[in-house]
Write a protein that holds these residues in place. Structure first.
Motif, PDB file in Angstrom:
ATOM      1  N   GLU A 176      -3.516   5.752  -1.280  1.00 57.07           N
ATOM      2  CA  GLU A 176      -4.559   6.613  -1.060  1.00 57.07           C
ATOM      3  C   GLU A 176      -4.257   8.659  -1.181  1.00 57.07           C
ATOM      4  OE1 GLU A 176      -7.767   5.030   2.372  1.00 57.07           O
ATOM      5  OE2 GLU A 176      -5.672   4.612   3.020  1.00 57.07           O
ATOM      6  N   PRO A 194       1.332  -1.389  -0.033  1.00 57.47           N
ATOM      7  CA  PRO A 194       0.075   0.681   0.011  1.00 57.47           C
ATOM      8  C   PRO A 194       0.706   1.508  -0.106  1.00 57.47           C
ATOM      9  CG  PRO A 194      -0.220  -0.716   1.961  1.00 57.47           C
ATOM     10  CD  PRO A 194       0.884  -1.684   0.996  1.00 57.47           C
ATOM     11  N   GLN A 235      -5.297   0.229   5.856  1.00 60.68           N
ATOM     12  CA  GLN A 235      -5.053  -1.091   4.621  1.00 60.68           C
ATOM     13  C   GLN A 235      -4.770  -1.854   5.456  1.00 60.68           C
ATOM     14  OE1 GLN A 235      -3.985   0.275   1.170  1.00 60.68           O
ATOM     15  NE2 GLN A 235      -3.266   2.335   1.631  1.00 60.68           N
ATOM     16  N   ARG A 249      -6.682  -4.751   2.761  1.00 68.14           N
ATOM     17  CA  ARG A 249      -6.976  -3.908   1.794  1.00 68.14           C
ATOM     18  C   ARG A 249      -5.360  -3.585   0.470  1.00 68.14           C
ATOM     19  NH1 ARG A 249      -7.853   1.642   1.294  1.00 68.14           N
ATOM     20  NH2 ARG A 249      -8.283   1.593   4.042  1.00 68.14           N
ATOM     21  N   CYS A 250      -5.246  -3.230   0.014  1.00 63.97           N
ATOM     22  CA  CYS A 250      -4.268  -2.562  -0.556  1.00 63.97           C
ATOM     23  C   CYS A 250      -4.205  -1.722  -2.211  1.00 63.97           C
ATOM     24  CB  CYS A 250      -2.667  -3.747  -0.955  1.00 63.97           C
ATOM     25  SG  CYS A 250      -1.059  -3.777  -1.760  1.00 63.97           S
ATOM     26  N   GLU A 251      -3.924  -0.371  -1.994  1.00 64.86           N
ATOM     27  CA  GLU A 251      -4.361   0.761  -3.066  1.00 64.86           C
ATOM     28  C   GLU A 251      -3.144   2.063  -2.143  1.00 64.86           C
ATOM     29  OE1 GLU A 251      -8.165   2.413  -1.581  1.00 64.86           O
ATOM     30  OE2 GLU A 251      -8.192   0.312  -1.605  1.00 64.86           O
TER      31      GLU A 251
END
Length: 375
Positions: free
Chosen positions: A246, A216, A237, A242-244
């Motif tokens: 931001e 992330p 995350q 999650r892995c994005e």
């Protein structure tokens, strides 16, 4: 929030620290790389490492533009500066960066005409003021400063300034990040993305990190609350699976970046086939050169340069610091043979260098058993 003091509010900072502590697991170390040297200085200056739990480790990245310039390119700049009838103009940080032939400041002491400027437009103005001299601007920096160089090249062509050139050393942020991510045995779990670079290229530029490498990214501003919030966002995350990418720096950074700035860079510069980086070696398509359409302003075409590849002093471990493999105080010459007054490597020279940051803000706060020799 509107004012700087709000981004340094102790209550907000401690609330974020409490959240960070709740998001880590005892015994599991999460390593977060702050890519930007400006973030490194903010972390040390405000003592943020001391507030964080031991399960969270911050490591330094290659986002200091002065620090990644290899010694051979400094020697090339010195060769330009020592050419008869030439004035070399550059940013103050570059004056003391060591090359094999000394530094630009030492070249100035030997008689070279080396001047500090605050922007490439200052160098262009100098060329107009002194038409009998050739003024060369030593351009460095990531995508953050490349637009200013691009605008200056456009103006130099529009004004037909015959005695001005650019020695282009602008570098790109994606290739070194890919090189680090592809390092065998990499121990980096997440990235604090650089704020200033992102104002130009936008947050979409980092999509390859979660998509291809499963880490992330949070693009962050530079105040204490900004950085703590960014760390909390990264840990959220991880906790939520999650892995994005931001964006914490929403007050300045946009997803698409600054399209006019990117267009100006593309009009005046193009990627080099390869470029040497301190700590990372030669990386393909990792830097910019002046386009053929602006060949009249390209110092690499106007001057005969040594172009030699020069190895760093063996005692200097700037490369390991830049790639997050060691902390500054783990270098054997830190604080002894290498100080801000007499730097051995670029990380101690630059205002964004990790070694300079720790020397200035951190070395006297570490526990005695971890303090560097001479600290």
């Amino acid at each position: 929030m509107k004012y700087v003091d709000e981004y340094r509010d102790p209550a907000l900072a401690h609330a974020l620290v409490a959240e960070i502590r709740s998001l880590v697991t005892t015994g599991e170390v999460v390593r977060v790389m702050e890519v930007c040297g400006g973030h490194t200085h903010a972390i040390y200056r405000h003592g943020l490492e001391e507030l964080l739990p031991p399960e969270l480790e911050l490591v330094h990245g290659p986002g200091c533009p002065v620090c990644v310039i290899p010694m051979g390119r400094v020697d090339d700049a010195i060769a330009i500066a020592e050419t008869d009838g030439v004035t070399l103009a550059t940013f103050g940080d570059m004056l003391r960066v060591p090359g094999a032939c000394g530094s630009l400041l030492e070249a100035k002491a030997r008689g070279a005409d080396v001047r500090m400027v605050y922007s490439p437009l200052d160098a262009l103005a100098l060329a107009a003021q002194e038409p009998d001299r050739h003024v060369c601007f030593f351009a460095i920096g990531f995508e953050t400063t490349a637009p200013a160089t691009a605008v200056t090249l456009l103006r130099a062509r529009a004004e037909a300034t015959p005695n001005f050139s650019v020695f282009c050393n602008h570098v790109l942020i994606e290739p070194p990040l890919r090189a680090i991510l592809e390092t065998p045995g990499l121990r980096v779990d997440a990235f604090i993305g650089p704020g200033h670079v992102s104002t130009v290229i936008g947050t979409d530029a980092y999509g390859f990190i979660p998509e291809e490498y499963g880490r992330p990214v949070v693009v962050s501003a530079f105040e204490p609350v900004d950085l703590l919030q960014s760390i909390a966002m990264l840990l959220r995350q991880r906790a939520e699976g999650r892995c994005e990418v931001e964006n914490q720096y929403t007050r300045v950074v946009r997803r698409e970046g600054n399209r006019r700035a990117v267009a100006a860079i593309a009009e005046t510069m193009e990627p080099r086939e390869d470029f040497e980086w301190r700590g990372l070696g030669v990386l393909p398509l990792s830097a910019l050169r002046v386009r053929n359409a602006f060949a009249a302003f390209d110092a690499e075409r106007l001057f005969t340069l040594p172009g030699a590849r020069v190895e760093d002093p063996k005692a200097c471990r700037c490369g390991d610091v830049l790639t997050g493999q060691i902390k500054p105080w783990e270098c054997g010459v830190f604080g002894t043979a290498c100080t801000p007054e007499r730097p051995l490597g670029t990380c101690m020279v630059s205002s964004e260098g990790a070694c300079a940051a720790f020397f200035s803000y951190g070395r006297l706060r570490r526990p005695r058993e971890e303090a560097p020799v001479g600290g």
